[in-house]
Design a protein around this motif. Sequence first.
Motif, PDB file in Angstrom:
ATOM      1  N   UNK A   2       4.094   5.604  -5.567  1.00 14.11           N
ATOM      2  CA  UNK A   2       4.157   5.657  -7.034  1.00 14.11           C
ATOM      3  C   UNK A   2       3.103   6.584  -7.623  1.00 14.11           C
ATOM      4  N   UNK A   3       1.892   6.569  -7.076  1.00 14.81           N
ATOM      5  CA  UNK A   3       0.858   7.445  -7.602  1.00 14.81           C
ATOM      6  C   UNK A   3       1.037   8.891  -7.153  1.00 14.81           C
ATOM      7  N   UNK A   4       1.810   9.127  -6.088  1.00 12.96           N
ATOM      8  CA  UNK A   4       2.112  10.521  -5.735  1.00 12.96           C
ATOM      9  C   UNK A   4       3.204  11.066  -6.646  1.00 12.96           C
ATOM     10  N   UNK A   5       4.091  10.189  -7.117  1.00 15.15           N
ATOM     11  CA  UNK A   5       5.144  10.599  -8.055  1.00 15.15           C
ATOM     12  C   UNK A   5       4.574  10.892  -9.439  1.00 15.15           C
ATOM     13  N   UNK A   6       3.641  10.056  -9.867  1.00 15.14           N
ATOM     14  CA  UNK A   6       2.999  10.217 -11.168  1.00 15.14           C
ATOM     15  C   UNK A   6       1.600   9.646 -11.035  1.00 15.14           C
ATOM     16  N   UNK A   8       0.834  -1.200   0.000  1.00 11.72           N
ATOM     17  CA  UNK A   8       0.000   0.000   0.000  1.00 11.72           C
ATOM     18  C   UNK A   8       0.871   1.254   0.000  1.00 11.72           C
ATOM     19  N   UNK A   9       1.926   1.257   0.804  1.00 11.71           N
ATOM     20  CA  UNK A   9       2.853   2.401   0.818  1.00 11.71           C
ATOM     21  C   UNK A   9       3.506   2.595  -0.540  1.00 11.71           C
ATOM     22  N   UNK A  10       3.895   1.511  -1.168  1.00 14.67           N
ATOM     23  CA  UNK A  10       4.523   1.587  -2.490  1.00 14.67           C
ATOM     24  C   UNK A  10       3.540   2.148  -3.526  1.00 14.67           C
ATOM     25  N   UNK A  11       2.309   1.685  -3.483  1.00 12.84           N
ATOM     26  CA  UNK A  11       1.278   2.176  -4.412  1.00 12.84           C
ATOM     27  C   UNK A  11       1.061   3.671  -4.205  1.00 12.84           C
ATOM     28  N   UNK A  12       0.923   4.085  -2.935  1.00 14.60           N
ATOM     29  CA  UNK A  12       0.735   5.507  -2.638  1.00 14.60           C
ATOM     30  C   UNK A  12       1.917   6.326  -3.140  1.00 14.60           C
TER      31      UNK A  12
END
Length: 160
Positions: free
Chosen positions: A142-146, A136-140
């Motif tokens: 990645x989507x905050x980066x792009x 979940x942290x990784x998903x958040x």
Amino acid sequence: MKDFALELGCLGFTMRLKRLADALIQDGKRMYKELGVDIEPNWYVIFRLLKREGEMSVTEISERIGMAHPSVIALTNKMMKAGYLSSNQCTDDSRRRLLNLSDKALEALPQLEEIWNAGERGVINALEGTNTMEILSLIEQRFSEKGFRERTIEELNKNS
């Protein structure tokens, strides 16, 4: 019956997250009602933040928990109506209101923290053997980066 959201694969991702969040919130509402506690499930983050940080503005709360300002206003207004928050005008800026936990909230905190701690243990138990929180942290991240919009437009442009 087949679950269409599962059939959609990645396209069903946000729907499945929303479905899970809704189920947890509804179950939380039933639990609080069963326990005779007059709060809503998503208030705990405001309780915990204000307990730890003390007086804060809605904007500060919004930034700290990563929720939209209107959503925080809706939450805090409900909490104020239920008597769990008090509000003071900021001495530097009369347009800003500063929120605190009320006496009612402080009195209820020991029972609420007992419930939240038990809930945390229940979630840990449910997620045992998974790396769900890391994912979940990784998903958040990645989507905050792009974001979704940028990623989708990028993919559309690849096919042009």
